[in-house]
Design a protein around this motif. Structure first.
Motif: not given
Length: 467
Positions: A431-436, A456-457, A462-463
């Motif tokens: 969650i912390r590093y992949k999903m941010k 949405y993904y 892109r951001r």
């Protein structure tokens, strides 16, 4: 717009699909052997507790309709990504593929024993897994057709075997024994944890609710009817057990359904119950492969799983998820080929995760009632917070009494705790590093529903927020 294809009958058959499994028939026989006809009381209590979960999930589905991830998305919006990822990976993916693998293994043993052919039992498992996978890759229509036919044959066969035994119409010798095995009310209450397993899984309708006609009515009604049909059918089976199988033999049998079939109708009954086991495995695997793949697809859309799980084929089927789940089922079946006792213990441990996910469903309802009291809902659990609270308390009791053996119960708790720690560490870093994303911050429901859209993904990617 594509017409929705699943009616009330399909909803009932799906809800029955995972619930009526070979391990459930084993639990039914062992529970009846322990309490006699009094086990029906434990079954009724367990059914009512599962109905509370069905009602809560129906309200969540009405609040956030057409979500492919089901409970994962509800919990993400209510409690945040951390409990969502821990409960879904542990409570659904691991538990279901493990139990389904053991179901396939038990079935292959029964077929090998009945046919007497010198074919390795694992071959039957491979053929079953491959056939169900290929059929499901052709989409929801093929899935529904298989489920309707198999569920009809399964329920019809079990009802027929139960009625024949209950009315004393079998060709075997009737057993003279009391209706009740030595038991007390406390014994009945303590066995509700065993009976609870007989009704787990009706919520597998939720991930395919977007394909259901008149989902507002048919989804909750179909799940409730499925649980009621199962309870009635299994109750009739208990009366059949009373007439043809001694309670102590039933309790100690590793395959009580085969024992009953042989006692009732001889070799023909044994073959018939083997076919019932085949129907149960097909039904279980059909529901598991289809629904788990949809859940994985929904979680991938939330970036909780690798994006390949969201890929679909030309029939709009999440093909990688189905292949992955089918492969995992076969691996667990092969692993349990010579160690069914150890795997059965792991299934009990996995069922604790399943119960935890049920508790989370009730908590989700209570949170949304407080956070979004005026949000439109096409279905709402009656009685205010009473039913969800009863569901939480009752299911927590099941967790605390998951086994009647104190040593086994303690081992289950220890293994569950260790697994939670491992899943917790994995979930935190993912969650912390992949999903941010904040680990414990809930996501607004409208944002969760927006995740259903592939754009949405792409926007997040892109951001530079998701990789």
């Amino acid at each position: 717009m594509e017409e929705k294809k699943l009616g009330l009958g399909s909803v009932v058959s799906i809800s029955v699909g995972l619930v009526v499994a070979t391990s459930c028939l084993v639990s039914l026989g062992q529970g009846a052997g322990s309490l006699g006809v009094a086990f029906i009381g434990a079954m009724v209590i367990a059914m009512l507790l599962n109905m509370t979960t069905v009602l809560s999930l129906s309200e969540l589905n009405a609040l956030m309709p057409d979500t492919t991830g089901g409970l994962a998305q509800y919990t993400l919006a209510a409690l945040g990504p951390f409990p969502t990822l821990v409960s879904m990976v542990g409570g659904y993916l691991v538990c279901n593929t493990l139990s389904c693998g053991v179901e396939a293994s038990i079935f292959s043993f029964a077929v090998a024993d009945t046919t007497g052919l010198k074919i390795p039992s694992i071959v039957y498992t491979l053929l079953m897994v491959a056939a169900v996978l290929v059929a499901n890759l052709f989409g929801v229509d093929m899935f529904a057709k298989i489920q309707n036919i198999v569920a009809f044959l399964l329920i019809g066969s079990l009802a027929a075997m139960g009625v024949i035994g209950a009315l004393g119409l079998g060709i075997g010798i009737k057993v003279g024994q009391p209706y009740m095995a030595p038991s007390s009310f406390n014994d009945v209450v303590s066995m509700t944890a065993v009976a609870f397993w007989l009704f787990i899984g009706a919520e597998y309708v939720i991930p395919v609710s977007k394909d259901v006609k008149n989902a507002r009515r048919n989804v909750p009604l179909g799940m409730l009817l499925g649980l009621l049909v199962i309870c009635i059918m299994q109750s009739v089976m208990v009366f059949g057990f009373h007439n043809y199988t001694a309670w102590d033999e039933l309790e100690n049998s590793a395959a009580p359904h085969l024992l009953y079939g042989y006692a009732l109708l001889g070799d023909a009954g044994k073959i018939w119950m083997t076919l019932v086991g085949a129907f149960a495995v097909i039904s279980t695997q059909n529901s598991t492969v289809n629904s788990l793949a949809s859940i994985c697809q929904g979680m991938a859309k939330m970036n909780m799983m690798p994006q390949i799980f969201a890929k679909t084929n030309r029939y709009h089927v999440p093909w990688f998820g189905q292949v992955f789940i089918s492969t995992a089922i076969f691996i667990f079946a092969a692993a349990s080929n010579d160690s069914s006792d150890a795997i059965s213990f792991l299934i009990l441990t996995g069922s604790v995760f399943w119960m935890i996910s049920y508790i989370l469903a009730h908590i989700d309802v209570l949170i949304f009632r407080r956070r979004l009291p005026k949000a439109p809902r096409s279905f709402k659990v009656p009685g205010g917070p009473v039913i969800p609270v009863i569901g939480i308390i009752g299911t927590a009791y099941m967790v605390l009494n998951i086994s009647t053996d104190p040593k086994e119960r303690m081992m289950i708790w220890l293994l569950t705790g260790a697994t939670l720690v491992i899943l917790g560490v994995y979930s935190f870093f993912w969650i912390r590093y992949k999903m941010k994303m904040p680990v414990f911050k809930s996501v607004p429901p409208e944002k969760v529903m927006a995740m259903e859209n592939d754009l949405y993904y792409l926007a997040r990617k892109r951001r530079g927020l998701w990789k």
